[in-house]
Motif scaffolding. Structure first.
Motif, PDB file in Angstrom:
ATOM      1  N   GLU A 116      72.041  95.252  37.144  1.00  0.00           N
ATOM      2  CA  GLU A 116      73.500  95.367  36.950  1.00  0.00           C
ATOM      3  C   GLU A 116      74.139  94.008  36.671  1.00  0.00           C
ATOM      4  OE1 GLU A 116      75.748  97.981  37.198  1.00  0.00           O
ATOM      5  OE2 GLU A 116      74.205  99.524  37.440  1.00  0.00           O
ATOM      6  N   ASP A 117      73.326  92.978  36.502  1.00  0.00           N
ATOM      7  CA  ASP A 117      73.827  91.626  36.212  1.00  0.00           C
ATOM      8  C   ASP A 117      74.615  91.013  37.352  1.00  0.00           C
ATOM      9  OD1 ASP A 117      72.926  90.526  33.990  1.00  0.00           O
ATOM     10  OD2 ASP A 117      74.547  91.220  32.658  1.00  0.00           O
ATOM     11  N   ALA A 118      74.288  91.378  38.572  1.00  0.00           N
ATOM     12  CA  ALA A 118      75.021  90.860  39.724  1.00  0.00           C
ATOM     13  C   ALA A 118      74.562  89.433  40.040  1.00  0.00           C
ATOM     14  CB  ALA A 118      74.776  91.749  40.925  1.00  0.00           C
ATOM     15  N   ALA A 119      75.512  88.588  40.461  1.00  0.00           N
ATOM     16  CA  ALA A 119      75.164  87.226  40.871  1.00  0.00           C
ATOM     17  C   ALA A 119      74.711  87.287  42.326  1.00  0.00           C
ATOM     18  CB  ALA A 119      76.373  86.323  40.709  1.00  0.00           C
ATOM     19  N   VAL A 120      73.394  87.415  42.516  1.00  0.00           N
ATOM     20  CA  VAL A 120      72.853  87.554  43.878  1.00  0.00           C
ATOM     21  C   VAL A 120      71.673  86.597  44.041  1.00  0.00           C
ATOM     22  CG1 VAL A 120      71.674  89.629  43.036  1.00  0.00           C
ATOM     23  CG2 VAL A 120      71.705  89.184  45.461  1.00  0.00           C
ATOM     24  N   ASP A 121      71.641  85.883  45.174  1.00  0.00           N
ATOM     25  CA  ASP A 121      70.595  84.882  45.387  1.00  0.00           C
ATOM     26  C   ASP A 121      69.732  85.250  46.579  1.00  0.00           C
ATOM     27  OD1 ASP A 121      71.470  83.066  43.382  1.00  0.00           O
ATOM     28  OD2 ASP A 121      73.167  82.583  44.693  1.00  0.00           O
ATOM     29  N   PRO A 122      68.424  85.448  46.366  1.00  0.00           N
ATOM     30  CA  PRO A 122      67.533  85.660  47.511  1.00  0.00           C
ATOM     31  C   PRO A 122      67.450  84.368  48.321  1.00  0.00           C
ATOM     32  CG  PRO A 122      66.474  86.237  45.419  1.00  0.00           C
ATOM     33  CD  PRO A 122      67.726  85.503  45.079  1.00  0.00           C
ATOM     34  N   LEU A 123      67.472  84.483  49.651  1.00  0.00           N
ATOM     35  CA  LEU A 123      67.384  83.320  50.540  1.00  0.00           C
ATOM     36  C   LEU A 123      66.157  83.468  51.426  1.00  0.00           C
ATOM     37  CD1 LEU A 123      71.070  83.174  51.923  1.00  0.00           C
ATOM     38  CD2 LEU A 123      70.135  81.872  50.000  1.00  0.00           C
ATOM     39  N   THR A 124      65.583  82.347  51.856  1.00  0.00           N
ATOM     40  CA  THR A 124      64.597  82.433  52.936  1.00  0.00           C
ATOM     41  C   THR A 124      65.385  82.656  54.235  1.00  0.00           C
ATOM     42  OG1 THR A 124      64.722  80.080  53.408  1.00  0.00           O
ATOM     43  CG2 THR A 124      63.079  80.762  51.766  1.00  0.00           C
ATOM     44  N   ILE A 125      64.663  83.080  55.275  1.00  0.00           N
ATOM     45  CA  ILE A 125      65.345  83.302  56.562  1.00  0.00           C
ATOM     46  C   ILE A 125      65.931  81.964  57.053  1.00  0.00           C
ATOM     47  CG2 ILE A 125      65.079  84.178  58.941  1.00  0.00           C
ATOM     48  CD1 ILE A 125      64.514  86.222  56.605  1.00  0.00           C
ATOM     49  N   ARG A 126      65.183  80.886  56.826  1.00  0.00           N
ATOM     50  CA  ARG A 126      65.667  79.565  57.238  1.00  0.00           C
ATOM     51  C   ARG A 126      66.981  79.214  56.521  1.00  0.00           C
ATOM     52  NH1 ARG A 126      62.819  74.741  59.069  1.00  0.00           N
ATOM     53  NH2 ARG A 126      60.887  75.909  58.993  1.00  0.00           N
ATOM     54  N   GLU A 127      67.012  79.490  55.202  1.00  0.00           N
ATOM     55  CA  GLU A 127      68.241  79.202  54.440  1.00  0.00           C
ATOM     56  C   GLU A 127      69.411  80.053  54.934  1.00  0.00           C
ATOM     57  OE1 GLU A 127      66.373  77.953  50.069  1.00  0.00           O
ATOM     58  OE2 GLU A 127      66.627  80.067  50.589  1.00  0.00           O
TER      59      GLU A 127
END
Ligand SMILES: Cc1cc2nc3c(=O)[nH]c(=O)nc-3n(C[C@H](O)[C@H](O)[C@H](O)COP(=O)(O)OP(=O)(O)OC[C@H]3O[C@@H](n4cnc5c(N)ncnc54)[C@H](O)[C@@H]3O)c2cc1C
Length: 381
Positions: A116-127
């Motif tokens: 859907e072209d969403a601005a989404v960033d996967p993070l590590t648990i630490r981040e």
């Protein structure tokens, strides 16, 4: 004399609609016996077109994205006419999963959001924990969605009411019993017996109440609205723990959704269940929400309990709103279900555009208020 608009219903939809009519130079009358008493006063207030993404709801998604884009400008314009706070915050949203299955669920959601072209960033648990140190170290997955914002619906609705009254709107504290006259509708009959002439534009924005107001368009009740109840609660974060979180945290815990919304006053809103049985807060639902919220943010166990309430979302059979013209001077604007706070900006603008015969978003065609009453659809102008 200015053009006039009569708005029935003073929830978030009716109030934002009043505001946009005033912006367009209309003289506005708002009719509601008890403004801000419906779903609006219970809502979470997430403006979250991305984290609310649902499979196979691309038209609804289109409405949500369009409305989210209108919000910053709406907030800016409302602030010009009131000093009251709105609780609008743009700190973003974290989406988190509790166990491995929840992580898989979020992974699937991420693929859909990217589609859907969403601005989404996967993070590590630490981040994720660097951003929100109160998050449990035992979460399984985290995504960051900077573009999903929030406001406090009670505050924003009060700010809107203050703005429209201070700009000269007439508030009639009464209930509409019927919309009289065929097309155009000519009068509104109120519970007090008073009849209000309605040569001007009338917007029926009475939430769930809209389906109970008879008019020529509703001989067979085409507004197929049903209450979808949501339990929600508020807790106060002690001074020494503030801020517990600064972003909205939406989570899945063993596949159950839960969200935590930090407010400007240091409180947290925790919601929300979704059920269709009874309008009272349900003890088990409150228990589940609290248990799941504590699993994601353990510090919630040390907050002070403020309230648990239950609101009724105005649901439709296909989850799409009823928004459109059903007569030369009557517009229906209701059925916003889970997204009425987010969709209020678009709903208000669309009502005015329809009145001024301006072009509306293509997705609005899918919101025809008579679509669940096929025998009436040919009457749509
Ligand atoms: C627990 C919960 C959480 C939610 N969280 C979110 C969220 O995070 N984000 C989001 O976008 N949405 C959320 N929603 C959905 C949102 O609250 C609703 O979609 C929205 O408030 C609907 O607004 P409304 O103005 O149409 O209806 P309402 O707020 O119900 O207002 C209707 C108004 O009409 C008046 N009225 C009724 N009948 C009459 C009559 N005959 N004459 C005159 N006036 C009348 C009532 O008094 C009331 O003031 C949530 C809802 C709930 C219950």
């Amino acid at each position: 004399m200015n053009d006039q608009a009569i708005v029935i219903g003073g929830g978030i939809i009716g109030l934002s609609t009043c505001f946009e009519y005033q912006e367009a130079g209309f003289q506005v009358t708002l009719i509601d016996r008890d403004p801000i008493s419906g779903a609006t006063q219970h809502a979470g207030g997430m403006l979250a077109p991305m984290s609310e993404v649902q499979y196979q709801q691309s038209e609804l998604q289109g409405l949500m994205k369009a409305s989210a884009r209108l919000y910053p400008d709406l907030i800016r314009r409302v602030r010009r006419h009131t000093d009251l706070p709105t609780g609008y915050r743009t700190n973003g949203t974290l989406l988190v999963g509790a166990d491995r299955a929840d992580a898989t669920h979020l992974g699937n959601l991420l693929r859909h959001m990217e589609f859907e072209d969403a601005a989404v960033d996967p993070l590590t648990i630490r981040e994720a924990r660097a951003l929100e140190p109160a998050l449990s170290p035992r979460i399984s997955k985290a995504l960051s969605i900077e573009g999903d914002h929030q406001l406090d619906p009670r505050l924003f609705a009060r700010a809107l009411l203050d703005a429209v009254i201070s700009r000269g709107a007439e508030l009639i504290q009464d209930s509409v019993l019927s919309i009289d006259g065929h097309n155009p509708c000519r009068t509104l009959t109120l519970a007090s017996g008073v009849r209000v002439a309605s040569k001007s534009t009338v917007v029926l924005a009475a939430g769930l109440g809209a389906a109970k107001i008879p008019g020529w368009f509703s001989a067979k009740n085409p507004l197929n609205l049903r209450p979808v109840y949501g339990d929600i609660m508020r807790v106060r974060v002690p001074e020494s723990m503030q801020p517990l979180i600064s972003k909205v945290v939406r989570g899945f815990v063993e596949d159950r959704p839960v969200y935590l919304i930090p407010r400007e006053d240091g409180s947290l809103t925790i919601g929300a269940s979704s059920r269709e049985d009874s309008p009272q807060p349900r003890t088990g639902a409150i228990h589940d929400l609290l248990r799941d919220a504590i699993r994601l943010v353990p510090g919630i166990a040390d907050t002070e309990f403020m309230e648990a309430t239950c609101g009724a979302r105005p649901g439709t059979p296909d989850d799409m709103p009823y928004l459109g013209r059903v007569g030369s001077n009557l517009i229906i604007s209701t059925g916003y279900f889970r997204h009425g706070i987010l969709l209020a900006a678009l709903a208000a603008k669309t009502a005015v555009d329809l009145t001024l015969e301006k072009q509306t978003l293509t997705y609005i065609n899918a919101c025809n208020p008579l679509r669940h009453a096929p025998e009436f659809s040919r009457m749509t102008p």
